[in-house]
Design a protein around this motif. Structure first.
Motif, PDB file in Angstrom:
ATOM      1  N   MET A 125      35.574  27.720  55.927  1.00 39.03           N
ATOM      2  CA  MET A 125      34.222  28.182  56.183  1.00 39.03           C
ATOM      3  C   MET A 125      33.216  27.137  55.710  1.00 39.03           C
ATOM      4  O   MET A 125      33.313  26.626  54.600  1.00 39.03           O
ATOM      5  N   GLN A 126      32.266  26.828  56.562  1.00 36.83           N
ATOM      6  CA  GLN A 126      31.261  25.833  56.225  1.00 36.83           C
ATOM      7  C   GLN A 126      30.354  26.340  55.107  1.00 36.83           C
ATOM      8  O   GLN A 126      29.961  27.505  55.104  1.00 36.83           O
ATOM      9  N   LYS A 127      30.044  25.444  54.178  1.00 36.75           N
ATOM     10  CA  LYS A 127      29.206  25.807  53.039  1.00 36.75           C
ATOM     11  C   LYS A 127      27.921  24.998  52.969  1.00 36.75           C
ATOM     12  O   LYS A 127      27.006  25.350  52.243  1.00 36.75           O
ATOM     13  N   VAL A 128      27.868  23.888  53.693  1.00 32.67           N
ATOM     14  CA  VAL A 128      26.729  22.978  53.638  1.00 32.67           C
ATOM     15  C   VAL A 128      26.081  22.915  55.016  1.00 32.67           C
ATOM     16  O   VAL A 128      26.770  22.706  56.021  1.00 32.67           O
ATOM     17  N   PHE A 129      24.742  23.087  55.033  1.00 31.31           N
ATOM     18  CA  PHE A 129      24.014  23.117  56.297  1.00 31.31           C
ATOM     19  C   PHE A 129      22.790  22.218  56.210  1.00 31.31           C
ATOM     20  O   PHE A 129      22.114  22.185  55.192  1.00 31.31           O
ATOM     21  N   PHE A 130      22.513  21.495  57.290  1.00 33.20           N
ATOM     22  CA  PHE A 130      21.316  20.666  57.397  1.00 33.20           C
ATOM     23  C   PHE A 130      20.388  21.301  58.426  1.00 33.20           C
ATOM     24  O   PHE A 130      20.814  21.663  59.522  1.00 33.20           O
ATOM     25  N   HIS A 131      19.105  21.426  58.048  1.00 36.68           N
ATOM     26  CA  HIS A 131      18.071  21.979  58.921  1.00 36.68           C
ATOM     27  C   HIS A 131      16.886  21.019  58.936  1.00 36.68           C
ATOM     28  O   HIS A 131      16.728  20.194  58.035  1.00 36.68           O
ATOM     29  N   TYR A 132      16.037  21.187  59.933  1.00 30.90           N
ATOM     30  CA  TYR A 132      14.874  20.317  60.070  1.00 30.90           C
ATOM     31  C   TYR A 132      13.652  21.194  60.257  1.00 30.90           C
ATOM     32  O   TYR A 132      13.607  22.006  61.177  1.00 30.90           O
ATOM     33  N   ALA A 133      12.667  21.042  59.384  1.00 32.12           N
ATOM     34  CA  ALA A 133      11.453  21.862  59.439  1.00 32.12           C
ATOM     35  C   ALA A 133      10.488  21.261  60.464  1.00 32.12           C
ATOM     36  O   ALA A 133      10.452  21.683  61.608  1.00 32.12           O
TER      37      ALA A 133
END
Length: 143
Positions: A1-9
């Motif tokens: 299960m993925q635990k790290v996420f990258f988002h862009y504001a």
């Protein structure tokens, strides 16, 4: 299960090796004996992060990173949100004469280390933080 996420504001940032960086972040938590449930990185502009800094920390100045530990008191697993200014990363890389990729790693790992309990306000704490950042950057670059 993925635990790290990258988002862009409000800004986008090209990050190569995302999967490898995710693995390095998870390694930091494993190596520091800090269970990780989820960590969200939100990349943004100086102005976006300044508003967060003012609203939540009552600081009226630009910074490269703001880290929020959102962990539940009853859980041993870490949940965090880390806001990173793309503008600061670019400026700091130029000022410090560092490759942009290395500066991206430094700030990304810096936030993870904050969630692992490392501080950087006192000189002695800042030195330890820099040593840890350097260690994990080398780990990432050499794996």
């Amino acid at each position: 299960m993925q635990k790290v996420f990258f988002h862009y504001a409000d800004r986008n940032l090209s990050i190569k090796e995302k999967k490898s960086i995710h693995q390095s972040i998870e390694y930091i938590f494993q190596n520091e004996n800090k269970p990780l449930e989820r960590i969200d990185y939100i990349f943004c502009s100086d102005d976006y992060l300044l508003e967060i800094n003012k609203t939540y920390l009552q600081h009226d100045f630009y910074t490269d990173i703001v880290t929020f530990d959102l962990s539940n008191e009853d859980s041993k697993e870490t949940i965090g949100e880390i806001y990173i200014s793309i503008d600061r990363i670019i400026d700091n890389a130029k000022k410090l004469h560092q490759p942009l990729f290395n500066e991206k790693l430094r700030v990304i790992f810096h936030g993870a280390l904050h969630l692992c309990g490392y501080l950087d306000k006192k000189e002695v704490d800042e030195k330890l933080m820099r040593l840890k950042e350097d260690f994990y950057i080398q780990y990432h670059l050499n794996k």
